[in-house]
Motif scaffolding. Sequence first.
Motif, PDB file in Angstrom:
ATOM      1  N   ASP A  57      10.998  37.934  31.393  1.00 32.89           N
ATOM      2  CA  ASP A  57      10.017  36.945  31.821  1.00 32.89           C
ATOM      3  C   ASP A  57       8.649  37.280  31.237  1.00 32.89           C
ATOM      4  O   ASP A  57       8.206  38.422  31.277  1.00 32.89           O
ATOM      5  N   GLY A  58       8.003  36.281  30.667  1.00 34.72           N
ATOM      6  CA  GLY A  58       6.650  36.446  30.151  1.00 34.72           C
ATOM      7  C   GLY A  58       6.561  36.848  28.689  1.00 34.72           C
ATOM      8  O   GLY A  58       5.466  36.860  28.122  1.00 34.72           O
ATOM      9  N   GLN A  59       7.675  37.175  28.055  1.00 34.42           N
ATOM     10  CA  GLN A  59       7.600  37.591  26.654  1.00 34.42           C
ATOM     11  C   GLN A  59       7.405  36.377  25.748  1.00 34.42           C
ATOM     12  O   GLN A  59       7.723  35.249  26.114  1.00 34.42           O
ATOM     13  N   ILE A  60       6.856  36.625  24.568  1.00 36.84           N
ATOM     14  CA  ILE A  60       6.658  35.580  23.575  1.00 36.84           C
ATOM     15  C   ILE A  60       7.947  35.471  22.760  1.00 36.84           C
ATOM     16  O   ILE A  60       8.494  36.472  22.307  1.00 36.84           O
ATOM     17  N   VAL A  61       8.426  34.236  22.599  1.00 41.21           N
ATOM     18  CA  VAL A  61       9.644  33.985  21.825  1.00 41.21           C
ATOM     19  C   VAL A  61       9.364  32.934  20.761  1.00 41.21           C
ATOM     20  O   VAL A  61       8.475  32.098  20.916  1.00 41.21           O
ATOM     21  N   ARG A  62      10.114  33.008  19.686  1.00 39.22           N
ATOM     22  CA  ARG A  62      10.068  31.995  18.631  1.00 39.22           C
ATOM     23  C   ARG A  62      11.179  31.001  18.932  1.00 39.22           C
ATOM     24  O   ARG A  62      12.333  31.383  19.074  1.00 39.22           O
ATOM     25  N   VAL A  63      10.811  29.731  19.076  1.00 45.90           N
ATOM     26  CA  VAL A  63      11.772  28.668  19.352  1.00 45.90           C
ATOM     27  C   VAL A  63      11.843  27.805  18.103  1.00 45.90           C
ATOM     28  O   VAL A  63      10.830  27.273  17.650  1.00 45.90           O
ATOM     29  N   THR A  64      13.052  27.683  17.550  1.00 50.63           N
ATOM     30  CA  THR A  64      13.244  26.968  16.293  1.00 50.63           C
ATOM     31  C   THR A  64      14.233  25.826  16.471  1.00 50.63           C
ATOM     32  O   THR A  64      15.283  26.014  17.083  1.00 50.63           O
ATOM     33  N   ALA A  65      13.871  24.686  15.921  1.00 51.64           N
ATOM     34  CA  ALA A  65      14.739  23.505  15.901  1.00 51.64           C
ATOM     35  C   ALA A  65      14.685  22.949  14.489  1.00 51.64           C
ATOM     36  O   ALA A  65      13.624  22.556  14.018  1.00 51.64           O
ATOM     37  N   LYS A  66      15.830  22.991  13.826  1.00 53.50           N
ATOM     38  CA  LYS A  66      15.898  22.546  12.426  1.00 53.50           C
ATOM     39  C   LYS A  66      14.898  23.362  11.615  1.00 53.50           C
ATOM     40  O   LYS A  66      14.995  24.569  11.561  1.00 53.50           O
ATOM     41  N   ASP A  67      13.904  22.740  10.998  1.00 50.83           N
ATOM     42  CA  ASP A  67      12.936  23.472  10.176  1.00 50.83           C
ATOM     43  C   ASP A  67      11.583  23.643  10.867  1.00 50.83           C
ATOM     44  O   ASP A  67      10.604  24.004  10.239  1.00 50.83           O
ATOM     45  N   ARG A  68      11.536  23.409  12.157  1.00 54.88           N
ATOM     46  CA  ARG A  68      10.281  23.534  12.916  1.00 54.88           C
ATOM     47  C   ARG A  68      10.387  24.679  13.916  1.00 54.88           C
ATOM     48  O   ARG A  68      11.411  24.831  14.572  1.00 54.88           O
ATOM     49  N   SER A  69       9.305  25.437  14.060  1.00 53.83           N
ATOM     50  CA  SER A  69       9.334  26.513  15.046  1.00 53.83           C
ATOM     51  C   SER A  69       7.958  26.738  15.654  1.00 53.83           C
ATOM     52  O   SER A  69       6.932  26.437  15.048  1.00 53.83           O
ATOM     53  N   LEU A  70       7.987  27.231  16.878  1.00 56.45           N
ATOM     54  CA  LEU A  70       6.787  27.512  17.660  1.00 56.45           C
ATOM     55  C   LEU A  70       6.949  28.831  18.385  1.00 56.45           C
ATOM     56  O   LEU A  70       8.066  29.241  18.691  1.00 56.45           O
ATOM     57  N   SER A  93       7.120  20.206  23.125  1.00 62.51           N
ATOM     58  CA  SER A  93       8.519  19.761  23.051  1.00 62.51           C
ATOM     59  C   SER A  93       8.664  18.598  22.070  1.00 62.51           C
ATOM     60  O   SER A  93       9.684  18.474  21.396  1.00 62.51           O
ATOM     61  N   ASN A  94       7.625  17.753  21.952  1.00 61.55           N
ATOM     62  CA  ASN A  94       7.666  16.656  20.988  1.00 61.55           C
ATOM     63  C   ASN A  94       7.733  17.177  19.553  1.00 61.55           C
ATOM     64  O   ASN A  94       8.403  16.591  18.705  1.00 61.55           O
ATOM     65  N   TYR A  95       7.043  18.265  19.284  1.00 70.06           N
ATOM     66  CA  TYR A  95       7.071  18.838  17.939  1.00 70.06           C
ATOM     67  C   TYR A  95       8.478  19.329  17.592  1.00 70.06           C
ATOM     68  O   TYR A  95       8.959  19.122  16.482  1.00 70.06           O
ATOM     69  N   LEU A  96       9.142  19.958  18.535  1.00 72.46           N
ATOM     70  CA  LEU A  96      10.493  20.452  18.277  1.00 72.46           C
ATOM     71  C   LEU A  96      11.494  19.315  18.175  1.00 72.46           C
ATOM     72  O   LEU A  96      12.415  19.353  17.370  1.00 72.46           O
ATOM     73  N   SER A  97      11.337  18.306  19.000  1.00 71.79           N
ATOM     74  CA  SER A  97      12.180  17.107  19.057  1.00 71.79           C
ATOM     75  C   SER A  97      13.631  17.358  18.632  1.00 71.79           C
ATOM     76  O   SER A  97      14.105  16.856  17.635  1.00 71.79           O
ATOM     77  N   SER A  98      14.310  18.139  19.433  1.00 75.30           N
ATOM     78  CA  SER A  98      15.694  18.469  19.129  1.00 75.30           C
ATOM     79  C   SER A  98      16.480  18.660  20.416  1.00 75.30           C
ATOM     80  O   SER A  98      15.914  18.951  21.463  1.00 75.30           O
ATOM     81  N   GLU A  99      17.775  18.508  20.315  1.00 71.93           N
ATOM     82  CA  GLU A  99      18.640  18.747  21.468  1.00 71.93           C
ATOM     83  C   GLU A  99      19.205  20.162  21.460  1.00 71.93           C
ATOM     84  O   GLU A  99      19.863  20.564  22.410  1.00 71.93           O
ATOM     85  N   GLU A 100      18.950  20.902  20.394  1.00 71.31           N
ATOM     86  CA  GLU A 100      19.444  22.266  20.303  1.00 71.31           C
ATOM     87  C   GLU A 100      18.392  23.131  19.628  1.00 71.31           C
ATOM     88  O   GLU A 100      17.789  22.720  18.635  1.00 71.31           O
ATOM     89  N   VAL A 101      18.157  24.318  20.180  1.00 68.37           N
ATOM     90  CA  VAL A 101      17.153  25.226  19.636  1.00 68.37           C
ATOM     91  C   VAL A 101      17.704  26.646  19.566  1.00 68.37           C
ATOM     92  O   VAL A 101      18.649  26.989  20.269  1.00 68.37           O
ATOM     93  N   THR A 102      17.071  27.442  18.731  1.00 67.09           N
ATOM     94  CA  THR A 102      17.354  28.871  18.665  1.00 67.09           C
ATOM     95  C   THR A 102      16.155  29.592  19.257  1.00 67.09           C
ATOM     96  O   THR A 102      15.007  29.283  18.921  1.00 67.09           O
ATOM     97  N   ILE A 103      16.427  30.540  20.140  1.00 64.74           N
ATOM     98  CA  ILE A 103      15.366  31.322  20.772  1.00 64.74           C
ATOM     99  C   ILE A 103      15.560  32.768  20.357  1.00 64.74           C
ATOM    100  O   ILE A 103      16.661  33.312  20.460  1.00 64.74           O
ATOM    101  N   GLU A 104      14.474  33.386  19.880  1.00 63.61           N
ATOM    102  CA  GLU A 104      14.542  34.792  19.489  1.00 63.61           C
ATOM    103  C   GLU A 104      13.226  35.477  19.803  1.00 63.61           C
ATOM    104  O   GLU A 104      12.201  34.826  19.985  1.00 63.61           O
TER     105      GLU A 104
END
Length: 123
Positions: A57-70, A93-104
Amino acid sequence: MLRFAKFLKRVRVRLITARDAFQIESANADKFDELFVERSAVIFLHPDVAKTYGFEDGQIVRVTAKDRSLNLKLRISETAPKDGALMPKSIYSNYLSSEEVTIEQAEGEVTTISELIRMFRDL
């Protein structure tokens, strides 16, 4: 001497976005302040998923959807689906606009509004 790369924890999950009254109030007031970022630049994982993949909880993660990540702040919550992740419906969430993401795992800070607006312009 052998050096081992830090083990990167990564999970691919379906993403659900949910409306939050706070987001609507902020959009109506044109407020992108610290509180907005704190409540918008987050992704929620179920405790079981977080434990399985070693997220905290509280850690920073990279969330990627297709070629976009935050970079977002990870929150652990029972309200998140057991087989996915939950985000408030917002500019993030609008920027990611995907139904599936990768979290790392990620290093650094949460993506700021000004960075996010630049990313939208570059689309």
